[in-house]
Motif scaffolding. Structure first.
Motif, short mmCIF file in Angstrom:
data_model
loop_
_atom_site.label_atom_id
_atom_site.label_comp_id
_atom_site.label_asym_id
_atom_site.label_seq_id
_atom_site.Cartn_x
_atom_site.Cartn_y
_atom_site.Cartn_z
N LEU A 746 0.90 -1.06 0.03
CA LEU A 746 -0.03 -0.04 -0.17
C LEU A 746 0.81 1.23 -0.03
O LEU A 746 0.24 2.41 -0.39
CB LEU A 746 -0.88 0.10 1.29
N ARG A 747 2.27 1.19 0.48
CA ARG A 747 3.15 2.28 0.17
C ARG A 747 3.18 2.87 -1.21
O ARG A 747 3.39 3.93 -1.08
CB ARG A 747 4.36 1.84 0.60
N LEU A 748 2.86 2.13 -2.19
CA LEU A 748 2.82 2.54 -3.47
C LEU A 748 1.71 3.52 -3.65
O LEU A 748 1.67 4.35 -4.14
CB LEU A 748 2.60 1.39 -4.60
N TRP A 749 0.53 3.32 -3.03
CA TRP A 749 -0.55 4.47 -2.92
C TRP A 749 -0.11 5.40 -2.29
O TRP A 749 -0.25 6.47 -2.47
CB TRP A 749 -1.81 3.44 -2.37
N ALA A 750 0.30 5.24 -0.96
CA ALA A 750 0.62 6.28 -0.27
C ALA A 750 1.44 7.30 -0.49
O ALA A 750 1.42 8.43 -0.51
CB ALA A 750 1.02 5.59 1.30
N LEU A 751 2.70 6.78 -1.08
CA LEU A 751 3.73 7.83 -1.71
C LEU A 751 3.08 8.52 -2.82
O LEU A 751 3.63 9.77 -3.04
CB LEU A 751 5.24 7.10 -1.96
N SER A 752 2.44 7.57 -3.76
CA SER A 752 1.92 8.58 -5.17
C SER A 752 1.02 9.59 -4.45
O SER A 752 1.17 10.73 -5.19
CB SER A 752 1.16 7.42 -5.73
#
Lengths: 847, 102
Positions: A746-752
């Motif tokens: 989910l870090r993909l979403w958070a950082l994006s």
């Protein structure tokens, strides 16, 4: 098998070299750089080895060269770096080199010594000159030459003592003059006052121009002083103090005429010295310039000789002293090249006996050697910094070439920032040769330059994801025409509308066909932009993450197949796949079903397929795990996406749970059973054979004795309890890991999200101010503010955010991906290569 | 003659190239009344009228004026960056030449 996916196949070889040919052969192998020699006499002291003398001589030569280099650098003479790579010279050439260096060093030392002596002389003379000049002032202040001492007396000694003295006759006042470091003056003065009870008179004057210290070459400031005193006792005392303070005393004649004469003499001597000094400098410069032309070349030659003798020291001497025996790791594919190099070496040395290269069998794990080129080496470095792959293990680097920039770009999706990064990478890639030749010692620059292909790819992929997110410096591009229109606003609404518009696809605003690529640009202005993007990006991250992990697990199948580990396929790989697919990949499928089945509508008849009735994936998944019924609205009729979902889910969870004890127990139990059988059979049939019977069949080599045999299977000798514990840890790690790693993606979403928001904030807080000016002044305002904005964009959004996205991507690869198949317990192949040796030598020198 | 050092002139060169490209494009977008840039117009007062037609007329006039003004402002800034670019390029060239001649 292609060595792109695995490390190269290695073999241990024994190499017999004739003593005369050994040097030339090793030199050829060093140029080739494909052979890793093993130390055959590890228990022999460094000083007892055969070629210790030669190594020492090389060290000595290197020291001389370093001395030369230091002197050259001191004089700021440019060193010629032609970039050529001279071959290692013949051993007999070494004597010539030694003689040359010896001569150069001696000459230089002599010149330096002379120069120092001359400089010291020069310093003394200048100090004397200064003393004469300054003291002249002191004496001139008190007119009357001989009377000066009288006036001094008056100043120095109180009235009653003068009265006393007058009875004793005329006083004889002496003086000493000298030079002292300026910072010592106050202490010196105090000391004099105290030691002589105030009975001396000190005058001092600063020398304005700094003087050069001949031994250190520093510029120092000094002062001239002159001390008047009375009597011999005081004289010795004063002299002692001067000595203690390292002041240099100079004789100073009392008569003015003498002084003048002396000053004249000093002046002429200084002039003479100046010419001599200039000539010495010229000579030194000539010597150094001549040396500077060759010094790089010499360094390479000497380092090569040293490396060769170091390697020869690792070899074993044959009983007959006629040949040297070496053992080395060699990539199987390159055996041909090595043979060729050896033949070249033999020819060069003029020896008639060809060297013999024997392949040997060994139970040891060979080193890991991945062929890389300038493109793949950066990716291989990323993998290797986690841990060097075990021998012949699947190498994740080839897949990383695509997945790394892609996952990075998911977090860094912005067309503008991506193109900045891409241009930077492109520039480094195109200017590769001139930039590499510069050899900067700036660490940060070297990191960037080493990763130039990664940076370029990350930039390109970020441009792609930026296009998908329709984000360019937080603004959207309407390339294909938006699929939205404003319909339900009347002219009258125009006055009353104040807030931002909310986009609702269920209304007529939406054309019912989507934007050609990526997000519709209209979302940039919508109120519900973040809500919409979050749901999209979260799902995308989970889908990408689970695909990535499944890919990692399937890599472990190739590992097990290669190592013929059938037990692990059945007891580890299959339950792992089932666990991941039945639980998490099922969730991914639910997402796709939800995307395809439900759509935005307000019509009553299609209410079961409307957004209102679309079940939440997360809630469905949690209830599936907890075995609970999902709540639903009456009009939606069902909480499920498809018929029979409840039953299927129960089955899937059941299967997945079965996999846990399967992973946990099956493998250890199988091992236990096979061991029991083995022990029974060995007891009945062959009581003599040990468990690792393979070893006894191997040819025994002279060095093989002290190496502990390691088993390829890994746990043949481990006690049973340890195997159970290992398997338990492994299982818990995998089961818990599946959950936490999925969440971790989910870090993909958070950082994006963070990146998009930050770039929007930057635009609104900075550049918008430049665009908000009323009137023509705005042009200049924009000019200034744009500079700020662009600097902030590069430093915060591209550099800092880029770094954080890079680190998160690295983590996703190291932890989430590689933990599924990669053990990384190997050791790297370190070939004997001149290139590496020279590189590391020049790097340590610069630090 | 070099006034700026090599680093400053390189930095100026990069920023001005970027500035020229981006500002020219932004000027074009403003000129064609790009909706995405509507948020970045100079603020103006809401027309003080209850008549819808009059209100809209005044509103559109303000918006149009803002768009045109910003388009010209962008181009002015782009021109300034063009000048900066030439100055930095000259400085860069001068620096390179002086470092070569030494």
């Amino acid at each position: 098998m292609a060595s792109l996916f695995r490390s190269a196949e290695m073999t241990l070889c024994q190499l017999f070299l004739q003593s005369e040919a050994a040097y030339a052969c090793v030199s050829e192998l060093g140029e080739l750089g494909l052979v890793q020699f093993r130390d055959l006499n590890p228990d022999v002291n460094v000083f007892q080895r055969k070629f210790v003398n030669e190594v020492r001589r090389c060290d000595e030569m290197e020291r001389k060269l370093r001395y030369l280099e230091k002197e050259i650098k001191k004089d700021k003479i440019p060193m010629l770096d032609t970039g050529e790579n001279p071959e290692a010279p013949q051993p007999r050439e070494m004597i010539d080199l030694e003689a040359t260096f010896e001569k150069l060093e001696n000459e230089l030392r002599e010149v330096n010594q002379n120069a120092e002596a001359l400089k010291r002389n020069f310093l003394e003379l200048t100090e004397l000159k200064q003393i004469l000049r300054k003291t002249q002032v002191f004496f001139d202040e008190h007119e009357g030459g001989i009377h000066s001492t009288e006036s001094m007396t008056r100043a120095l000694i109180s009235d009653d003592s003068i009265a006393r003295q007058s009875t004793l006759g005329p006083v004889q006042l002496g003086f000493v003059a000298g030079v002292i470091l300026r910072e010592r003056i106050p202490a010196f003065e105090r000391m004099l006052w105290r030691a002589c009870r105030g009975n001396v008179f000190l005058r001092q004057a600063e020398i304005e121009t700094p003087l050069e210290d001949p031994s250190t070459g520093d510029q120092v400031y000094k002062s001239v002083f002159i001390i008047f005193f009375q009597g011999d006792q005081l004289k010795t005392r004063v002299k002692k103090i001067c000595e203690g303070f390292r002041a240099t005393l100079y004789p100073c004649p009392e008569a003015p005429a003498d002084r003048r004469e002396m000053a004249m003499g000093v002046m002429t001597r200084i002039e003479d010295l100046n010419t001599v000094l200039g000539q010495t400098q010229d000579h030194r410069h000539r010597v150094l310039v001549a040396a500077a032309k060759n010094i790089k070349n010499w360094f390479i030659k000497v380092r090569k000789i040293k490396a060769i003798y170091h390697t020869l020291n690792l070899f074993n001497l044959d009983v007959t002293q006629k040949c040297l025996i070496a053992e080395c790791w060699v990539p199987v594919l390159d055996l041909e090249n090595i043979q060729l190099a050896l033949r070249r070496g033999t020819e060069r040395s003029g020896s008639s006996v060809p060297p013999i290269l024997n392949r040997m069998d060994t139970p040891e794990d060979p080193p890991t050697y991945n062929h890389t080129n300038k493109f793949t080496s950066a990716f291989q470095t990323l993998i290797d910094s986690y841990g060097i792959a075990s021998y012949r293990e699947m190498n994740p680097a080839p897949y990383t070439i695509i997945t790394f920039p892609f996952l990075f770009a998911v977090m860094f999706g912005d067309l503008g920032h991506g193109s900045l990064m891409m241009l930077f990478g492109l520039w480094m890639v195109l200017k590769e040769k001139p930039l590499a030749a510069k050899k900067s010692d700036n660490e940060i620059w070297n990191i960037f330059f080493g990763g130039r292909y990664i940076i370029f790819l990350m930039g390109v992929f970020s441009m792609y994801t930026g296009l998908i997110y329709n984000d360019m410096f937080a603004k959207s591009l309407n390339i294909f025409g938006s699929s939205w229109q404003v319909k339900n606003i009347s002219k009258a609404d125009a006055i009353s509308i104040t807030s931002v518009h909310m986009l609702d696809p269920a209304t007529d605003d939406y054309f019912d066909y989507s934007y050609a690529i990526g997000m519709d640009p209209v979302w940039q202005l919508a109120k519900n932009k973040i809500i919409f993007q979050n749901s999209f990006k979260m799902k995308i991250s989970i889908i990408l993450g689970i695909t990535h992990m499944l890919f990692g697990v399937s890599m472990s199948l190739f590992n097990h197949m290669y190592f013929k580990n059938k037990l692990s396929i059945i007891c580890e790989f299959i339950p792992q796949v089932i666990f991941l697919v039945f639980l998490f990949f099922y969730m991914v499928m639910l997402m796709f079903i939800k995307w395809f089945m439900y759509y935005a509508t307000n019509e009553r008849t299609h209410i079961t397929y409307s957004t209102r009735c679309a079940p939440s994936i997360l809630i469905t998944f949690i209830n599936m795990m907890l075995n609970k019924e999902t709540d639903y609205e009456k009009i939606c009729e069902t909480p499920y996406l498809f018929a029979g979902q409840g039953g299927i889910q129960k089955l899937l969870v059941f299967c997945a749970l079965i996999c846990v004890p399967w992973m946990l127990l099956a493998k250890p139990i199988m091992i236990m059973r096979s061991r029991k059988q083995q022990s029974i059979s060995s007891n009945t049939h062959q009581p003599m054979t040990t468990e690792n019977g393979v070893d006894s069949e191997l040819p025994v080599h002279n060095n093989m004795v002290h190496q502990p045999p390691t088993q390829p299977g890994g746990h043949d000798s481990e006690p049973m309890a340890e195997i159970f514990i290992h398997q338990g840890i492994h299982t818990i790690e995998y089961v818990l890991g599946s959950v936490s790693h999925t969440a971790s993606y989910l870090r993909l979403w958070a950082l994006s999200l963070a990146h998009a928001q930050l770039s929007e904030v930057l635009w609104n807080m900075v550049l918008k101010k430049g665009l908000g000016f009323d009137g023509w002044i705005g042009g200049i305002g924009l000019y200034i503010i744009f500079a700020f904005w662009s600097c902030l964009t590069v430093s915060i959004l591209v550099l800092m955010e880029g770094l954080s996205a890079f680190l998160h991507t690295l983590r996703l690869h190291w932890v989430e991906f590689q933990s599924k198949f990669y053990s990384g317990t190997g050791y790297a192949f370190q070939p004997f290569s001149f290139e590496n040796i020279l590189d590391s030598a020049s790097n340590t020198k610069e630090e | 003659m070099a006034i700026c050092g090599p680093k400053l002139s390189l930095c100026g060169l990069i920023i001005s190239v970027w500035g020229v490209i981006q500002l020219v494009f932004m000027g074009i977008f403003y000129y064609f009344h790009s909706v995405a840039l509507a948020e970045d117009l100079p603020e103006f007062e809401q027309p003080d009228t209850k008549n819808v037609d009059e209100y809209l007329k005044a509103f559109y006039a303000d918006i149009d004026k803002g768009y045109t003004q910003n388009a010209y402002n962008c181009w002015i800034a782009a021109l300034l960056y063009l000048v900066t670019m030439f100055v930095s390029a000259h400085q860069f060239w001068a620096n390179n030449r002086s470092s070569l001649s030494v």
